[in-house]
Design a protein around this motif. Sequence first.
Motif, mmCIF file in Angstrom:
data_model
loop_
_atom_site.group_PDB
_atom_site.id
_atom_site.type_symbol
_atom_site.label_atom_id
_atom_site.label_comp_id
_atom_site.label_asym_id
_atom_site.label_seq_id
_atom_site.Cartn_x
_atom_site.Cartn_y
_atom_site.Cartn_z
ATOM 1 N N LEU A 196 0.862 -1.178 0.000
ATOM 2 C CA LEU A 196 0.000 0.000 0.000
ATOM 3 C C LEU A 196 0.903 1.234 0.000
ATOM 4 C CD1 LEU A 196 -2.939 1.073 0.193
ATOM 5 C CD2 LEU A 196 -2.604 1.175 2.678
ATOM 6 N N CYS A 197 0.990 1.909 -1.122
ATOM 7 C CA CYS A 197 1.878 3.055 -1.288
ATOM 8 C C CYS A 197 1.095 4.331 -0.972
ATOM 9 C CB CYS A 197 2.423 3.120 -2.706
ATOM 10 S SG CYS A 197 3.438 1.708 -3.182
ATOM 11 N N VAL A 198 1.379 4.943 0.166
ATOM 12 C CA VAL A 198 0.701 6.166 0.590
ATOM 13 C C VAL A 198 1.635 7.345 0.338
ATOM 14 C CG1 VAL A 198 -0.492 7.356 2.453
ATOM 15 C CG2 VAL A 198 -0.512 4.845 2.349
ATOM 16 N N VAL A 271 0.902 -8.116 3.342
ATOM 17 C CA VAL A 271 0.711 -6.732 2.928
ATOM 18 C C VAL A 271 1.550 -5.824 3.826
ATOM 19 C CG1 VAL A 271 -1.313 -6.376 4.402
ATOM 20 C CG2 VAL A 271 -0.972 -4.941 2.382
ATOM 21 N N ILE A 272 2.056 -4.733 3.276
ATOM 22 C CA ILE A 272 2.833 -3.745 4.006
ATOM 23 C C ILE A 272 2.435 -2.354 3.515
ATOM 24 C CG2 ILE A 272 4.748 -3.870 2.366
ATOM 25 C CD1 ILE A 272 6.648 -3.175 4.643
ATOM 26 N N MET A 273 2.505 -1.371 4.397
ATOM 27 C CA MET A 273 2.233 0.013 4.018
ATOM 28 C C MET A 273 3.547 0.790 3.996
ATOM 29 S SD MET A 273 -0.258 2.879 5.792
ATOM 30 C CE MET A 273 0.884 3.401 7.045
ATOM 31 N N VAL A 274 3.816 1.499 2.898
ATOM 32 C CA VAL A 274 4.998 2.350 2.755
ATOM 33 C C VAL A 274 4.502 3.773 2.531
ATOM 34 C CG1 VAL A 274 7.133 2.792 1.498
ATOM 35 C CG2 VAL A 274 6.293 0.449 1.738
ATOM 36 N N THR A 275 4.921 4.700 3.374
ATOM 37 C CA THR A 275 4.430 6.079 3.287
ATOM 38 C C THR A 275 5.590 7.057 3.360
ATOM 39 O OG1 THR A 275 2.967 7.711 4.314
ATOM 40 C CG2 THR A 275 4.023 6.138 5.783
#
Length: 590
Positions: A196-198, A271-275
Amino acid sequence: MAAPRDQLGVLEAQGSSGRQGSWGVKVAFPSDPAAPAPLCPHGPTLLFVKVIQGKEETRRFYACSACRDRKECNFFQWEDEKLSEARLAAREAHNRRCLPPVSRVQCVDRYLKFIELPLTQRKFCQRCQQLLLPGDWEKHREHEVLGDISVSQLKRPSQLLYPLENKKTNAQYLFADRSCQFLVDLLSTLGFRRVLCVGTPRLHELIRLTASGDKKSNIKSLLLDIDFRYSQFYLEDSFCHYNMFNHHFFDGKAALEVCRAFLQEDKGEGVIMVTDPPFGGLVEPLAVTFKKLIAMWKEGQSQDDKELPIFWIFPYFFESRICQFFPSFAMLDYQVDYDNHALYKHGKTGRKQSPVRIFTNIPPSKIILPTEEGYRFCPLCQRYVSTENQHCEHCNSCSSKVPFPECGVVGITQYMAFSDRLLSLSSNRHLRFLHGSFLVGVRQLSPVCVPQFVTCSPTKGHLDGFQVWATVNNPPISRKDGRKWNHCFLCKKCVKPSWIHCSTCNHCTVPDHSCEGPKDGCFICGELGHKRSNCPNIPASRRANKAVRKQKQRKSNKMKMETTKGQSMNHTSVTTRKKRRERTHQYLCS
C-alpha cells in the motif's frame, strides 16, 4: 516528500525534544466527536488551536488539513461559529467548483481509449498535464504537446508529470532510483505480496514495472495520493485519490472499498504500508490516519496482537514524535534520497547528507542494508548499521541516538561525586587544585565553543561534589548528518556539537535559544506593534530593493501569462470578471 533546508533546524529542535514548540498551532480534538467537521475542497478540515509561549488560546478554529498556505486553501471557521444558510450554500458551490474537471470514471474511460490509439496519435499536453484524445487536439493546438507517448512512458507517469513543489501544499519530491530500487528489493526479500503506497508514486511505478517484467515477481501495489493527475494513468484498482492528513477518499465509498479489499486480501497476510509524507506536516494527524488504515486492515484479521508492517519514511529528528504514537517503531540507518531535491541526494557528505530515514515496526535484524553503500552488520546488535556507527560497550547498541565508547560531554553542567568513577572518567584530564577550588583542563578536539578552563568550587568546603564542563580527548561518532556528535549525560543521548544543555529547559538545544519561547511579535527584533516586513532594524534600502523585485516579478509573471496563453483583451476582461466572482465566493466561504 521533503522540507526546505532553512526549516530543518526548527523541525529538528522540535522533533528531537519531542515538543511541538512554545509557539504555533497544534491539532485539537472537537468537543463533540460525533459532529462532522466542515468540508473544504480537500475533504474534512482539522481542528487547530493556537499555542503562544506554551499556552493554548481559548478559541479554536477549523482549517484545511492538507494546505499550510492560505493562498492555496483559505478555509477558516471558528469552532463555535454559526454560519447562515447562504454562506453554507456558497461554500458547497465553491467546493464543487474546485473538483477535478474529469471524474474518476471518465479518467479510466479516457485511459482505455488512449492505449488503443496508434503511437502517432498518443499525445500529452505538458501545460495542462493531460493525456489527449483526438477530440482534444484542437483545444490544445497552441500548447506545448509531447507526441508518440509509448507504453513504457505511460508506466512511468512521474517522469511525464511536473512535480508539484509547493513546500506548503504538496512538496512532491520523488525517490531517487537508488532508494526506490532498494525498497523494491527489500520488500521482495521480506516476502511481501502487496504494498500500500501512501504518497509514494515512484515506488508504485517501479513495483508495477518489476511485476510486469519479471514473471517470478508477484507483488501488487495500490497508490493512495492527493495528486489527482495520476488518476489518468491507472485503473480503479491501482490508484485512489486520497488525503493522508484526514483519511479522506475523494471518490467516496467506492475508493474506500478498494482500499479495504486490498488490505484484507488473503486475510491480511503479505501486505505492508509504505508512506512518505511531507516533512512539514504535523505528525499527529498522520498518526491518526495510519491508525485508521491499521484498523481497516485488522477487520480481516483473526489475531488482534498482530501489527500491520509499516515503512514510514521521515527525517531522523522526528524519532521521538513517531515513537510517541508507535512505540514499536525503530529507525534504520539507511539514508533515503530524492531525485528532484537539490540537497537530499546520494553521495553528499557532512551536513549536506540526507536526514531522511526509515521507521518501521519490522525487527531491524530482518532488514539487510547494502554493504556497497557503506553499511555493515553488527554481530552484537544483530542488525545492519552505518560503517561509521561504532558499537557502544556501555549501552550495548549501535544506535546513533546513544553514547559511543569515544564520545564527549559538551556544553553541559554535570554534577558528580568525587570517587573512583570520577577519576576513571577524568583520567585523560589534568586536575589542578587552587585555593579551595580547582580547574579542569580540557583538550578541545571537536569544533564547539567550550571554555578551555572551567572553575569549579567544592560543595560546602568539602570535596564531595563539583561541576564539570569538559570534553574527553577522543572524538564522538555519529551518523545523523555526517558531523561528530557529542553525548549529553543529562539528556542521556547524543546531540549536535553546537548544542548546549539548558538547565532551564532541561534539555539540549541551540545556544542562542529563548527559554521562554518566541515572542508574539516581530520575528527579527521581537518587538510588538509591527511585523517583519516593517521592522525598523531592516535597512530602508533593503526594503526598497525587495519592493522593486516584487514589482518586477509581478510584471514578468503578467507578461508570461499573456505570451504563453495568448490572451486577448476580451479574454482578459472575462478572466477579470471571473476572478471577481471567485473572490466574492471566497469571502462568503471564509
